[in-house]
Every structure is written in structure tokens, then in C-alpha cells.
Design a protein around this motif. Structure first.
Motif, PDB file in Angstrom:
ATOM      1  N   ASP A   1      93.323 -58.153 149.145  1.00 27.99           N
ATOM      2  CA  ASP A   1      93.523 -56.772 148.694  1.00 27.99           C
ATOM      3  C   ASP A   1      93.670 -56.661 147.183  1.00 27.99           C
TER       4      ASP A   1
ATOM      5  N   GLN B   1      96.074 -57.814 145.335  1.00 29.18           N
ATOM      6  CA  GLN B   1      97.459 -57.873 144.881  1.00 29.18           C
ATOM      7  C   GLN B   1      97.954 -59.323 144.921  1.00 29.18           C
TER       8      GLN B   1
ATOM      9  N   ARG C   1     104.232 -60.050 148.976  1.00 31.36           N
ATOM     10  CA  ARG C   1     103.158 -59.266 148.369  1.00 31.36           C
ATOM     11  C   ARG C   1     103.738 -58.459 147.221  1.00 31.36           C
TER      12      ARG C   1
ATOM     13  N   ASP D   1     103.226 -55.607 144.542  1.00 27.82           N
ATOM     14  CA  ASP D   1     102.420 -54.417 144.259  1.00 27.82           C
ATOM     15  C   ASP D   1     102.584 -54.080 142.780  1.00 27.82           C
ATOM     16  N   ARG D   2     101.511 -54.279 142.007  1.00 26.06           N
ATOM     17  CA  ARG D   2     101.633 -54.117 140.556  1.00 26.06           C
ATOM     18  C   ARG D   2     101.885 -52.664 140.160  1.00 26.06           C
TER      19      ARG D   2
ATOM     20  N   ALA E   1     103.374 -50.174 142.161  1.00 23.43           N
ATOM     21  CA  ALA E   1     104.663 -49.682 142.654  1.00 23.43           C
ATOM     22  C   ALA E   1     105.840 -50.509 142.150  1.00 23.43           C
TER      23      ALA E   1
ATOM     24  N   THR F   1     106.954 -53.329 143.310  1.00 26.98           N
ATOM     25  CA  THR F   1     107.738 -53.748 144.470  1.00 26.98           C
ATOM     26  C   THR F   1     107.245 -55.099 144.969  1.00 26.98           C
TER      27      THR F   1
ATOM     28  N   THR G   1     107.167 -57.181 148.736  1.00 23.03           N
ATOM     29  CA  THR G   1     107.359 -57.021 150.173  1.00 23.03           C
ATOM     30  C   THR G   1     107.080 -58.341 150.883  1.00 23.03           C
TER      31      THR G   1
END
Length: 646
Positions: free
Chosen positions: A329, A331, A347, A349-350, A352, A354, A356
Motif C-alpha cells: 500500500d 506505507q 503500519r 501512516d505518514r 495521519a 499514526t 497501527t
């Protein structure tokens, strides 16, 4: 001795996760830690489901997936000897196929798979030198084709996404010195056999990126986009690792200098769309994950927990034991560990900001974290040290100082059940990144060259002095332990620095450099010729001065050694000679053999070893001897012992 410490070993469920190169699925080859040995699972990140790889597949940490995900490629050898052939091993357990049947058995120093088609490259080392081979991985069997060969050290072969190009790290510009350049050769098409020395088959001249004799360049990966003729490389023009994108057809390059950062900025991976590069800034041993936006040039930090996100390797099939990477994806997929936390996958998320969890271990037992410290060595050099003590303790404690192997490896903030076991049993625990360790810059990494053992012992002594001064260690109750080069330094320290340690526990150690030389595999002989800058025949005195066997008369502490019968890195005969010499000098020495090569073979074996060395430490603290009998020679069939053993 507390018995509950074994739970920390049971919690270590995954030790590595390497994403496949193929385009079709987001497949990850996971290495799981099991009681009877490591196993492989192909994990589909999109589905969150795994499939166990059946059959025999060699050292699972070196394995790679084919582009279609149907098979695993790896070296199969004789009982851990690291000398053999590369085989294709179907995931479903169907019969395996030797992909290199006509080649002399070799040591593997690189393996990579094209994202498209059915090609891979491997870097093979034999007595004839170093060679890059193109192999077919599909149902149609193609004979291996040699793309490059040299007598000078060459590692880490890579192949482009479309299989048209290959590269490897070479030293032809700098023979005998381990400072690499990246050399590109054509890989596609049919060309005749019989290349010239240092040239690909077909006669096309290699294209090489070199920053000169003092500043190495190493390949990380080709662009994931087919037809994009760029390579992500690691340079050291500043004395520290920095990422660079090299467009090899015209020689242009894009360097990220990041002059505001002190320390190595290590490139790990390149996103599938070639827009982002995943990096880790190592600041005195502490990891900070970052991303380089290739289009804008921006360097941005990522949100992440504290811990380690990769572990550099040397002298093996891949540049890292394990490393964070990009998912399909786009990320970052962070592989995260800490001394007290087993590996998990996150994971990032650049957009957001965050993180996860996407894969977590089923068992996590509360443990004790270690913290990073700096100590000052004899000549003023700053040395990084991890240290921790049992919760609630304040007084000086018996202490275990762990010394990593390599020497060009590094102890990172990764899950270490051995550390938790010592801490659970009332010991303080420390791990030193002595001169020779990676990720502290070129000068530090090369700090042991040509003076093998000297600077490292200064760093061990400085670490013990600091632990005592800080009230962590009881100065008369410090033990030293390590594997491979760490085992070598453990043995050398009790001979060269008698009185510093209360005992030494050495796994697969080097003990007699000159005696080991002829029994080593060719890749290791080349490496140590580079580090010593000489061979035993040319100056045996240099090798004697660096060898623990030369100092057995000075050893006062008890010594325990465990080593493998088929080890071609630290061969068995030289270990036996050391133990016999120490025994004859009146030393308290125990030598134990296991059937295998340079690595422990299972979790059960590691548990038994941990139980053994903690029992020995307890005996030393009670003033009891370690030796229960005479030293025994290598079993028949061991490396260097004649028929069946070389």
C-alpha cells in the motif's frame, strides 16, 4: 536459580520478516522461533493469514520468495557448514530442485529475486574467488550463467525489477580492503560463456559507482519500478552512511546529505512507486525512523515507539538480519522490537501520523528494558553500552557483559530473552558496541582493522569500569559472554586482562587465528586477509599476538566453550587446541560440542545453553570449578578432521 525465566524464550515467536519481491501479492516470509528449530511461514499481509512452508529449507533467515510466491530459494548445506548449493523449495512441500547443479559447492554471500519474470541472482564464493550468477526460478530449468567474477572480495548481488540488470558490491578498485564500490552488469539476454576477469559475459564493461578508496558505497536495491534504471545505494562521503540514488546509465546521482544529523542515516527500502525511501537515523545506538520524499527532497520523521527497527548483518546473504520495509500500500511497515518486547509489525501512516499494529505476538511477558549509555575508552573514544538491572535493586550486582559477534555487527534494542533471563535471576546485564560495530560511522566500524583485539579489549575494560563506577556491577562478579567474534573477545579478555572477569562463556569462538585459517571457508579467509592486511604465512607473529591461545598461561578465570562440528567460520580444530592448551596450563576449562555449524539450532538448544551458563555463573560465585572432566577432541567427521570432515 529462578526457573520461570524460560517464559521469555517462549515469547520470542517471530525473529524476522522479509517481504517478497513479487508484484502479485503483499507476501512476507516470516521466520518463527519454535522449540525444535526455526520455521518459515508465508504471510499474506492483505488477508492477515499465513501458510507454513513445508520441507527442509536451510537457514531460514537467508531464504527469499520467488516472484510468484510459490517457492523459497535458499542454500542447502552439510549440517550447517554454509557450503552447498541454492535450491528451489516449493512452499507446498513438493520435491525441491537444485538450481545450481553444475557449480562447485559455494558459500552464499547474496541472493535477490527480480520482481518480474523468473530470474534471480546469487553471489557465490569458492576457492576460485567471488562470482555473481544469474539463475532461473521457473518451471523451465536454465543453467546458471556467470555475470561477474573476481579474486577480490565481492558481495550482495542484486537484480533489477525487470531482470535486465544486476549489481554487486565489489573491491576491484581497492583489492584487499573492505571498502566497496557498486558495480552494474547486464543480466538479460543470451550471451556466451567465458567472461573475462571482472567483466560480465558478453564483454560489456561494468559500470561502477565509487567514491574513492576511502569511502565505500554499497547497494541496497534497484528501483522497484521496471525500466527505472536507478539504484538505491548507501554512501559514506561524510564518514557516516547516507542514502543516494544512482542513475547508472548516465552516472548522475542524487545524494541526501542530511548535514544536520550526526551519525548514520541507513537506507532500508524503496516504496513500490519509487517515491519514498525508508531510513533509520542511528543516534548513539538509538533508532529514529524517517522517510525521504524522493520527488520533493524532504526528509521527515515518522511517529513510532522507542526500540529497534532493523539489525545490520555482515558476511551473510542479506545486509540485515531483519529490517522494516514498505508494504504494497506504499506505507512503511515497521518491524519493531525492544529488549523487553518481542518483534511485532506496525503500519505507519505518514499522512495521519499514526502507527497501527498489523501483526503482534500472542505472548508478551513483562520484562526489563535496557537503556543506552556512552562510556569513554582508554584513548578517549566514545563507546555505546546498553545496560539494565533488576527492578527495585540499588546495590552492585553480579553482572553479565554480552559481546556481539562479527566484528562488524551491532547490538540493537531488540528482544533478547537471554538478557531477561539474567535480569530475572538477580544479575545486571550489559551489552557493549565495541569498535568494529556497525551504525556508528566508518571510522568506528573500521577501528579494529590491523590491530585485531586491541581496541576492542580497551572498550570492554572501559565498559566494566563504567558499570562498577555507576554502582551497577560488583567488580569481582562480572562475567563475559559472546558468540563468534564475541566469543573470541571473551577468551582474549581473560588471557590479556586477567582479573577483569569472574568467568568467560564463549560460543563458537575464534581462539587460534593461524590454526583456523586453512579450515575456514574461502569467504572468511578473504575477509580476515583484509582485516589483518596479511596472511599467517607472511607474518605468523601478527596472528599469534591476536590469538587467545597465546595467553593461556595468564588465564585465571574459568572458561566454558561450546562450538559446532561443521563450523567453517570458527572451525573446531582450533577451538580444541586452545582448550587443550589451557587445560595443560592448569586452567579451569570446559569444552562442549554440538552437531552443526555456526548457529544454535533450536529454541530448546538455546534454553539448555542459557540454563548451563547460569548454573556455571552460580558455581563460580560459590567458588566452585567448572570443569567436570578432561577436554575431548572434535567428534569424527568434524570440519578439518579427515574423511567426511574436510
Amino acid at each position: 536459580m529462578t526457573q520461570d525465566w524460560s517464559r521469555f524464550f517462549e515469547a520470542r515467536q517471530c525473529v524476522s520478516a522479509r517481504r517478497g519481491r513479487g508484484r502479485t501479492d503483499d507476501l512476507v516470509l516470516m521466520v518463527h522461533d519454535e522449540p525444535d528449530g526455526s520455521t518459515l511461514t508465508v504471510w499474506n499481509a492483505a488477508e492477515g493469514a499465513g501458510r507454513r512452508v513445508l520441507g527442509e529449507y536451510g537457514d531460514p533467515r537467508n531464504a527469499v520468495l520467488t516472484a510468484d510466491g510459490r517457492a523459497v530459494l535458499n542454500l542447502l548445506d552439510d549440517n550447517g557448514s554454509e557450503v552447498g548449493h541454492v535450491w528451489s523449495l516449493p512452499v507446498d512441500g513438493s520435491p525441491a530442485t537444485d538450481l545450481t547443479p553444475g557449480l562447485t559447492p559455494f558459500t552464499l554471500r547474496g541472493i535477490d529475486v527480480a520482481r518480474e519474470g523468473t530470474y534471480a541472482v546469487l553471489t557465490a564464493v569458492t576457492a576460485d574467488g567471488f562470482a555473481l550468477w544469474l539463475i532461473g526460478t521457473g518451471d523451465e530449468r536454465r543453467p546458471p550463467r556467470r555475470l561477474f567474477s573476481s579474486q577480490a572480495e565481492a558481495w550482495n548481488g542484486l537484480i533489477s525489477a525487470d531482470g535486465r540488470w544486476a549489481c554487486l558490491d565489489t573491491t576491484d578498485h581497492n583489492p584487499g580492503i573492505r571498502r566497496f564500490a557498486v558495480t552494474v552488469v547486464p543480466a538479460g539476454g543470451d550471451t556466451p560463456d567465458g567472461p573475462e576477469q571482472g567483466a560480465p559475459e558478453g564483454g560489456t564493461a561494468p559500470r561502477t559507482l565509487s567514491d574513492g578508496p576511502a569511502e565505500p558505497v554499497r547497494g541496497i536495491r534497484f528501483s522497484p519500478v521496471a525500466g527505472d534504471d536507478r539504484i538505491l545505494v548507501a554512501t559514506e562521503r561524510t564518514g557516516f552512511i547516507r542514502p543516494c540514488l544512482w542513475h547508472f546509465p548516465d552516472g548522475s546521482r542524487t545524494d541526501l546529505d542530511a548535514s544536520h544529523l550526526h551519525g548514520d542515516l541507513v537506507p532500508l527500502d524503496w516504496s513500490d512507486d519509487a517515491r519514498y525511501v525508508l531510513l533509520v537515523h542511528v543516534d548513539r545506538g538509538v533508532h529514529h525512523v524517517m522517510e525521504w520524499n524522493v520527488r520533493t527532497g524532504a526528509l521527515d520523521p515518522l511517529v513510532h515507539p522507542s526500540g529497534a527497527f532493523f539489525e545490520a548483518d555482515i558476511a551473510d546473504a542479506h545486509p540485515n538480519y531483519w529490517a522494516s520495509h514498505y508494504g504494497a500500500d506504499g506505507q512503511p511497515r515497521l518491524l519493531h522490537q525492544r529488549f523487553d518486547l518481542p518483534l511485532s509489525m506496525l503500519r505507519a501512516d505518514r499522512a495521519a501520523h499514526t502507527v497501527t499494529p498489523v501483526w503482534t505476538p500472542a505472548l508478551v511477558h513483562p520484562g526489563t528494558p535496557l537503556t543506552s549509555h556512552t562510556v569513554t575508552s582508554l584513548d578517549g573514544t566514545t563507546v555505546q553500552l546498553w545496560a539494565g538491572r533488576p527492578r527495585g535493586t540499588r546495590e552492585p550486582l553480579p553482572t553479565l557483559l554480552s559481546v556481539h559477534g562479527g566484528p562488524q555487527l551491532v547490538t540493537v534494542d531488540r528482544y533478547t530473552p537471554e538478557a531477561q533471563a539474567w535480569l530475572e535471576n538477580g544479575f545486571a546485564y550489559a551489552a557493549v558496541n565495541y569498535r568494529g560495530s556497525q551504525t556508528f560511522g566508518r571510522r568506528y566500524r573500521e577501528g579494529f582493522w590491523h590491530t585485531i583485539g586491541e581496541r576492542e579489549l580497551e572498550d570492554l575494560a572501559a565498559s566494566v569500569e563504567w558499570l562498577v563506577a555507576e554502582g551497577i556491577a560488583d567488580k569481582d562478579k562480572v562475567f563475559v559472554s559472546g558468540a563468534s567474534y564475541g566469543g573470541y573477545l571473551s577468551l582474549l579478555s581473560v588471557g590479556r586482562l586477567p582479573g577483569l572477569f569472574a568467568g568467560a562463556m564463549a560460543f563458537v569462538p575464534m581462539a587460534d587465528w593461524a590454526g583456523a585459517y586453512d579450515d575456514m571457508n574461502p569467504a572468511l579467509r578473504a575477509a580476515w586477509r583484509s582485516f589483518f592486511r596479511i596472511t599467517p604465512d607472511e607474518d605468523p607473529g601478527v596472528f599469534r599476538r591476536a590469538s587467545p591461545i597465546s595467553y593461556v598461561e595468564h588465564v585465571r578465570a574459568p572458561v566454558w566453550i561450546k562450538t559446532g562440528t561443521h563450523d567453517t567460520r570458527t572451525p573446531p580444530r582450533q577451538v580444541h587446541r586452545y582448550a587443550e592448551a589451557l587445560e595443560n596450563a592448569g586452567g579451569d576449562v570446559t569444552l562442549e560440542w554440538f552437531s552443526g555449524g555456526h548457529e544454535t539450532t533450536s529454541r530448546n538448544a538455546e534454553l539448555a545453553d542459557q540454563r548451563r551458563i547460569m548454573e556455571l555463573a552460580a558455581r563460580a560465585l560459590r567458588g566452585e570449578r567448572w570443569a567436570d572432566g578432561a577436554v575431548t577432541p572434535p567428534p569424527p567427521g568434524s570440519v578439518g578432521t579427515g574423511p567426511g570432515g574436510g
